[in-house]
Scaffold this active site. Sequence first.
Site, PDB file in Angstrom:
ATOM      1  CB  THR A   5      30.102 -11.163  53.891  1.00 40.72           C
ATOM      2  OG1 THR A   5      28.859 -11.546  53.296  1.00 40.72           O
ATOM      3  CG2 THR A   5      29.830 -10.515  55.237  1.00 40.72           C
ATOM      4  CD  GLN A  62      24.596 -13.326  47.359  1.00 39.25           C
ATOM      5  OE1 GLN A  62      25.058 -12.971  48.442  1.00 39.25           O
ATOM      6  NE2 GLN A  62      25.039 -14.387  46.710  1.00 39.25           N
ATOM      7  CG  HIS A 117      22.652 -15.845  49.065  1.00 40.32           C
ATOM      8  ND1 HIS A 117      23.068 -17.129  48.798  1.00 40.32           N
ATOM      9  CD2 HIS A 117      23.522 -15.351  49.995  1.00 40.32           C
ATOM     10  CE1 HIS A 117      24.142 -17.395  49.534  1.00 40.32           C
ATOM     11  NE2 HIS A 117      24.432 -16.337  50.266  1.00 40.32           N
ATOM     12  CG  ASN A 170      26.903 -20.148  50.667  1.00 35.33           C
ATOM     13  OD1 ASN A 170      27.027 -21.039  49.822  1.00 35.33           O
ATOM     14  ND2 ASN A 170      27.651 -19.068  50.665  1.00 35.33           N
ATOM     15  CE1 TYR A 202      24.029 -17.469  56.214  1.00 36.62           C
ATOM     16  CE2 TYR A 202      24.840 -17.461  53.961  1.00 36.62           C
ATOM     17  CZ  TYR A 202      25.068 -17.314  55.317  1.00 36.62           C
ATOM     18  OH  TYR A 202      26.321 -17.021  55.783  1.00 36.62           O
ATOM     19  NE  ARG A 248      27.292 -18.023  45.626  1.00 29.37           N
ATOM     20  CZ  ARG A 248      28.182 -17.712  46.571  1.00 29.37           C
ATOM     21  NH1 ARG A 248      27.769 -17.189  47.711  1.00 29.37           N
ATOM     22  NH2 ARG A 248      29.470 -17.905  46.389  1.00 29.37           N
ATOM     23  CG  ASN A 272      29.938 -23.010  54.347  1.00 32.44           C
ATOM     24  OD1 ASN A 272      28.785 -23.169  53.979  1.00 32.44           O
ATOM     25  ND2 ASN A 272      30.584 -21.881  54.190  1.00 32.44           N
ATOM     26  N   GLY A 299      36.340 -15.016  44.197  1.00 34.48           N
ATOM     27  CA  GLY A 299      35.988 -14.304  45.414  1.00 34.48           C
ATOM     28  C   GLY A 299      37.196 -13.694  46.078  1.00 34.48           C
ATOM     29  NE  ARG A 300      38.104 -17.339  51.245  1.00 35.82           N
ATOM     30  CZ  ARG A 300      38.190 -18.581  51.724  1.00 35.82           C
ATOM     31  NH1 ARG A 300      39.270 -19.312  51.478  1.00 35.82           N
ATOM     32  NH2 ARG A 300      37.214 -19.090  52.447  1.00 35.82           N
TER      33      ARG A 300
END
Length: 365
Positions: A30, A103, A179, A182, A184, A232, A239, A324-325
């Site tokens: 994101t 996603q 998704h 996480n 959601y 996923r 978190n 990712g990052r």
Amino acid sequence: MSQNLSSDLFQPVQIGAWQLANRIVMAPLTRCRIKHDGIPGPLQALYYAQRTGAGLIISEATNISPQGRGYAFTPGIYTPAQIAGWRLVTDAVHEKQGKIVCQLWHVGRYSHPDLQPDGALPVAPSAIAPEGETFTEQGMKTVPTPRALNTDEIPGIVEQYRHAAECAKLAGFDGVEIHAANCYLLDQFIRDSTNHRTDQYGSSIENRARLVLEVTQAVTEVWGGGQQVGIRLSPVTPNTGNTPLDSQVMACYGYLIEQLNAYHLAYLHFVEGATGMSREIPEGVDLAQLRRLFHGPYMANNLYTPAMALASRQNQSADLICFGRPFIANPDLPERLKIGAELVEAPKETWYGGDEHGYTDWPAL
């Protein structure tokens, strides 16, 4: 360096319906840079095209409906204009022989009336207030107590996923990722910490898994089977607002994974630990055991280093490795990993929001 060059991490592989150039996946990131009505544009096309060295790109989390939106400046995949915007992206990726999946995202309770149609409350399996804040166009705001979905509204949620899957197909994506991680919406239904329902979508493990399986059924129908669909999961991620884990992680996610096998999905994308924060696993949880329950390719994610990625292929503990990052500031990450080049680290202030700076201006080697 020779170990890197000889590793099959960098070799082509058949996963689901796709022939991938390597086993390196760009994780969904994101970035909050979509300015108008959730419509991607030329800037996003350039950003993703720069990262086509990945065997597979997973798009940033993409709202399946206005109701699914929980953060400002994030993209959608439910209107003709959004389809056209994403077509710019998929065409740019395909011009460079890349592969990209969309996603599909519904945040559930992690939203704010400022982000919802007509200022409505966010929806969730149960009216349980999460901790924390979310990002609105006016800045960070505290997340309110959501509204519990009525039983007769839930087929409409499934249809939101179906419609978004159809839109992703029209936009030229190579497939989609559900998704369900996480904390959601789908994960909120899975966990007994966030799902206190007493209807057919709550109480027992089988009932709490029901919505995920109905969504998977709908999405795979759109895509003509599961070979262009991934999912996923993040069994131990607390978190987002410190959501408590399910009281029976192994039994709950074990049941769900076993049921998912019926759809012959392209892959299971697993967050190993707390997303982006830690690889620690709570006592009594064995992610390797859960992974073995899945009959298809396994995609590993969460704070992987180059050495960990190479080792995971050497011992064949994962079929695909998600970064990712590192992809933020290293658009040519697979090539850098292959030759053992030093990686650049993006400052946190460049992660979310803004323009091309810290987004498309990172140079390749």
